[in-house]
Design a protein around this motif. Sequence first.
Motif, PDB file in Angstrom:
ATOM      1  N   ARG A 119       0.823  -1.216   0.000  1.00 16.41           N
ATOM      2  CA  ARG A 119       0.000   0.000   0.000  1.00 16.41           C
ATOM      3  C   ARG A 119       0.850   1.255   0.000  1.00 16.41           C
ATOM      4  NH1 ARG A 119      -4.104   1.727   4.955  1.00 16.41           N
ATOM      5  NH2 ARG A 119      -4.710   3.781   4.136  1.00 16.41           N
ATOM      6  N   ASP A 120       1.821   1.333   0.885  1.00 15.97           N
ATOM      7  CA  ASP A 120       2.648   2.530   0.977  1.00 15.97           C
ATOM      8  C   ASP A 120       3.506   2.701  -0.275  1.00 15.97           C
ATOM      9  OD1 ASP A 120       1.589   3.063   3.448  1.00 15.97           O
ATOM     10  OD2 ASP A 120       3.296   2.252   4.572  1.00 15.97           O
ATOM     11  N   ALA A 121       4.044   1.588  -0.787  1.00 18.65           N
ATOM     12  CA  ALA A 121       4.913   1.666  -1.967  1.00 18.65           C
ATOM     13  C   ALA A 121       4.135   2.135  -3.189  1.00 18.65           C
ATOM     14  CB  ALA A 121       5.554   0.306  -2.231  1.00 18.65           C
ATOM     15  N   VAL A 122       2.913   1.609  -3.361  1.00 19.17           N
ATOM     16  CA  VAL A 122       2.108   2.016  -4.516  1.00 19.17           C
ATOM     17  C   VAL A 122       1.642   3.453  -4.354  1.00 19.17           C
ATOM     18  CG1 VAL A 122      -0.058   1.597  -5.757  1.00 19.17           C
ATOM     19  CG2 VAL A 122       1.398  -0.326  -5.087  1.00 19.17           C
ATOM     20  N   GLY A 123       1.190   3.816  -3.131  1.00 25.02           N
ATOM     21  CA  GLY A 123       0.774   5.191  -2.891  1.00 25.02           C
ATOM     22  C   GLY A 123       1.893   6.178  -3.157  1.00 25.02           C
ATOM     23  N   SER A 124       3.085   5.851  -2.699  1.00 25.29           N
ATOM     24  CA  SER A 124       4.234   6.735  -2.919  1.00 25.29           C
ATOM     25  C   SER A 124       4.573   6.829  -4.399  1.00 25.29           C
ATOM     26  CB  SER A 124       5.450   6.223  -2.145  1.00 25.29           C
ATOM     27  OG  SER A 124       5.233   6.296  -0.753  1.00 25.29           O
ATOM     28  N   ALA A 125       4.540   5.686  -5.083  1.00 25.66           N
ATOM     29  CA  ALA A 125       4.850   5.687  -6.514  1.00 25.66           C
ATOM     30  C   ALA A 125       3.860   6.551  -7.283  1.00 25.66           C
ATOM     31  CB  ALA A 125       4.831   4.258  -7.055  1.00 25.66           C
ATOM     32  N   PHE A 126       2.581   6.418  -6.965  1.00 26.74           N
ATOM     33  CA  PHE A 126       1.573   7.235  -7.645  1.00 26.74           C
ATOM     34  C   PHE A 126       1.795   8.724  -7.393  1.00 26.74           C
ATOM     35  CE2 PHE A 126      -2.111   3.944  -8.146  1.00 26.74           C
ATOM     36  CZ  PHE A 126      -1.378   3.303  -9.122  1.00 26.74           C
ATOM     37  N   ARG A 127       2.034   9.073  -6.136  1.00 29.94           N
ATOM     38  CA  ARG A 127       2.225  10.491  -5.823  1.00 29.94           C
ATOM     39  C   ARG A 127       3.462  11.068  -6.518  1.00 29.94           C
ATOM     40  NH1 ARG A 127       0.360   8.434  -0.868  1.00 29.94           N
ATOM     41  NH2 ARG A 127       2.502   8.140  -0.084  1.00 29.94           N
ATOM     42  N   GLU A 128       4.518  10.269  -6.588  1.00 30.71           N
ATOM     43  CA  GLU A 128       5.744  10.735  -7.239  1.00 30.71           C
ATOM     44  C   GLU A 128       5.563  10.904  -8.743  1.00 30.71           C
ATOM     45  OE1 GLU A 128       8.497   7.717  -6.175  1.00 30.71           O
ATOM     46  OE2 GLU A 128       8.638   8.356  -4.059  1.00 30.71           O
ATOM     47  N   ARG A 129       4.602  10.181  -9.320  1.00 28.16           N
ATOM     48  CA  ARG A 129       4.434  10.188 -10.775  1.00 28.16           C
ATOM     49  C   ARG A 129       3.364  11.167 -11.263  1.00 28.16           C
ATOM     50  NH1 ARG A 129       5.309   3.554 -11.487  1.00 28.16           N
ATOM     51  NH2 ARG A 129       7.186   3.610 -10.169  1.00 28.16           N
ATOM     52  N   VAL A 130       2.694  11.842 -10.331  1.00 23.96           N
ATOM     53  CA  VAL A 130       1.624  12.771 -10.727  1.00 23.96           C
ATOM     54  C   VAL A 130       2.167  13.883 -11.609  1.00 23.96           C
ATOM     55  CG1 VAL A 130       0.053  14.535  -9.887  1.00 23.96           C
ATOM     56  CG2 VAL A 130       0.073  12.289  -8.811  1.00 23.96           C
ATOM     57  N   GLY A 131       3.293  14.497 -11.187  1.00 20.69           N
ATOM     58  CA  GLY A 131       3.895  15.552 -11.985  1.00 20.69           C
ATOM     59  C   GLY A 131       2.888  16.615 -12.389  1.00 20.69           C
ATOM     60  N   ASP A 132       2.783  16.880 -13.696  1.00 22.34           N
ATOM     61  CA  ASP A 132       1.875  17.902 -14.215  1.00 22.34           C
ATOM     62  C   ASP A 132       0.533  17.319 -14.666  1.00 22.34           C
ATOM     63  OD1 ASP A 132       3.749  19.919 -13.803  1.00 22.34           O
ATOM     64  OD2 ASP A 132       4.703  19.541 -15.753  1.00 22.34           O
ATOM     65  N   PHE A 133       0.288  16.025 -14.415  1.00 22.00           N
ATOM     66  CA  PHE A 133      -0.983  15.436 -14.825  1.00 22.00           C
ATOM     67  C   PHE A 133      -2.135  16.055 -14.031  1.00 22.00           C
ATOM     68  CE2 PHE A 133       1.842  11.899 -16.104  1.00 22.00           C
ATOM     69  CZ  PHE A 133       1.379  11.700 -17.397  1.00 22.00           C
ATOM     70  N   GLU A 134      -3.228  16.325 -14.712  1.00 25.32           N
ATOM     71  CA  GLU A 134      -4.429  16.841 -14.054  1.00 25.32           C
ATOM     72  C   GLU A 134      -5.191  15.654 -13.464  1.00 25.32           C
ATOM     73  OE1 GLU A 134      -8.509  19.268 -15.209  1.00 25.32           O
ATOM     74  OE2 GLU A 134      -6.716  19.520 -16.474  1.00 25.32           O
ATOM     75  N   VAL A 135      -4.861  15.311 -12.239  1.00 25.35           N
ATOM     76  CA  VAL A 135      -5.403  14.111 -11.618  1.00 25.35           C
ATOM     77  C   VAL A 135      -5.383  14.257 -10.104  1.00 25.35           C
ATOM     78  CG1 VAL A 135      -3.173  12.924 -11.505  1.00 25.35           C
ATOM     79  CG2 VAL A 135      -5.264  11.579 -11.672  1.00 25.35           C
ATOM     80  N   GLU A 136      -6.343  13.611  -9.451  1.00 23.36           N
ATOM     81  CA  GLU A 136      -6.394  13.564  -7.992  1.00 23.36           C
ATOM     82  C   GLU A 136      -6.341  12.114  -7.533  1.00 23.36           C
ATOM     83  OE1 GLU A 136      -9.786  15.602  -6.514  1.00 23.36           O
ATOM     84  OE2 GLU A 136      -9.193  17.556  -7.333  1.00 23.36           O
ATOM     85  N   LEU A 137      -5.589  11.874  -6.459  1.00 25.93           N
ATOM     86  CA  LEU A 137      -5.442  10.539  -5.891  1.00 25.93           C
ATOM     87  C   LEU A 137      -6.056  10.499  -4.504  1.00 25.93           C
ATOM     88  CD1 LEU A 137      -1.653  10.002  -6.713  1.00 25.93           C
ATOM     89  CD2 LEU A 137      -3.606   9.264  -8.097  1.00 25.93           C
ATOM     90  N   GLU A 138      -6.809   9.445  -4.215  1.00 28.65           N
ATOM     91  CA  GLU A 138      -7.368   9.257  -2.881  1.00 28.65           C
ATOM     92  C   GLU A 138      -7.188   7.804  -2.465  1.00 28.65           C
ATOM     93  OE1 GLU A 138     -11.368  10.534  -2.397  1.00 28.65           O
ATOM     94  OE2 GLU A 138     -11.088  12.413  -3.489  1.00 28.65           O
ATOM     95  N   ASP A 139      -6.724   7.603  -1.238  1.00 30.35           N
ATOM     96  CA  ASP A 139      -6.564   6.265  -0.675  1.00 30.35           C
ATOM     97  C   ASP A 139      -7.803   5.967   0.178  1.00 30.35           C
ATOM     98  OD1 ASP A 139      -5.921   3.988   0.774  1.00 30.35           O
ATOM     99  OD2 ASP A 139      -3.835   4.582   1.101  1.00 30.35           O
ATOM    100  N   HIS A 140      -8.635   5.026  -0.281  1.00 30.40           N
ATOM    101  CA  HIS A 140      -9.881   4.697   0.415  1.00 30.40           C
ATOM    102  C   HIS A 140      -9.781   3.432   1.273  1.00 30.40           C
ATOM    103  CE1 HIS A 140     -12.110   7.854  -1.492  1.00 30.40           C
ATOM    104  NE2 HIS A 140     -11.929   7.377  -2.721  1.00 30.40           N
ATOM    105  N   THR A 141      -8.566   2.912   1.434  1.00 29.28           N
ATOM    106  CA  THR A 141      -8.385   1.620   2.098  1.00 29.28           C
ATOM    107  C   THR A 141      -9.008   1.569   3.486  1.00 29.28           C
ATOM    108  OG1 THR A 141      -6.278   1.415   0.919  1.00 29.28           O
ATOM    109  CG2 THR A 141      -6.670  -0.108   2.753  1.00 29.28           C
ATOM    110  N   ASP A 142      -8.798   2.608   4.284  1.00 31.81           N
ATOM    111  CA  ASP A 142      -9.220   2.570   5.681  1.00 31.81           C
ATOM    112  C   ASP A 142     -10.730   2.547   5.856  1.00 31.81           C
ATOM    113  OD1 ASP A 142      -6.595   2.572   6.486  1.00 31.81           O
ATOM    114  OD2 ASP A 142      -6.494   4.747   6.732  1.00 31.81           O
TER     115      ASP A 142
END
Length: 372
Positions: A119-142
């Motif tokens: 979970r942490d590795a994928v979340g971190s990878a996604f956040r690092e790859r957002v860059g200039d993409f027009e996108v929002e990430l939300e972790d709904h696991t909990d």
Amino acid sequence: MTELRTTALHERHEALGASFTDFGGWLMPVRYSSDLAEHHAVRTAAGLFDISHMAEFAVEGAEAAAFLDYALAGAVSPMRVGKAKYSLVLAESGGIVDDVIVYRIADHRFLVIANAGNRDAVGSAFRERVGDFEVELEDHTDGMSLIAVQGPAARAVVEATAGIADVAPAFADLGYYAWSSGSFEGAPLFVARTGYTGEDGFELLVPNPVAPTLWDALLAAGEPLGLVPAGLAARDTLRLEAGMPLYGHELSLDIVPAQAGLGRVVAVDKDDFVGKAGLAAVVVPDAPVLVGLVCDGRRAGRAGYAVFDATEAETPVGEITSGALSPTLGHPIAMAFVSSAASAPGTELFIDVRGTRIPATVTDLPFYRRNK
């Protein structure tokens, strides 16, 4: 010492007499009765699994598809709404961060389900790859619970479950690797025809507050059909028979997709994605590749056991990643990384089982395929 997390169904598992184990930082049921009984129930009727330890990420925005095309190894943009796709999160080196399933919820919204321990590795990878993409990430696991019904009677179980309503497409019309939406007791219900057992089945995602009631309703509906609660031990032998990889065993940062038989998952024709340059730089003619091994008798090779050449008995050619005495097939099976020279189906090898050399034969994966 870090305290293990528990799912919203933990009290239900305790009441059913489950034994527990640490899995990805979660205290999860490993079995309720016996590993064999739970395994056979899934192959012949149905099993009920709590897989709420899995991680759920929502990816939304005008460039959500383009972002996932860059962040994942597979091609996400061509997916149709209502479909699911298996993919990989790669490191820059081309090694595997995690394997995931992507669901296209709408034109600009996706759900990505990852493994609990990553979970942490994928979340971190996604956040690092957002860059200039027009996108929002939300972790709904909990806030969410994921329950799987797997086996030939799975559809009959979910169709008979009280409280499930408004499922569209209907269970009978839902194709493999597709999803439906509906409700359970008034709460939103997400249903995917996916699984990790080699059988037909459904995975149901609901908010935590209604998860115990859904679990009870599924058990009540499934009891006349042979459904039983099943733990991680049965899930492991089921996925092994089906030749499905487990992160930390068949997949890791040190393995590139082609080695694990997952080269088809990588959309090499994409303009760019994380790991593309790393994969292009991997030039190892005799890199170990994943194979299936079958043996006679009852002694099974386990993860970490060495694999040797049959003619040069002192020459190691690889190592087992997962192994067990197959409950369905009745003989030992294993997955192993071996040198490419020893990977052809029919190749005779030896497994070192606690000092005893056991003959093994390379075979194609999977070991088991269900009747359609």
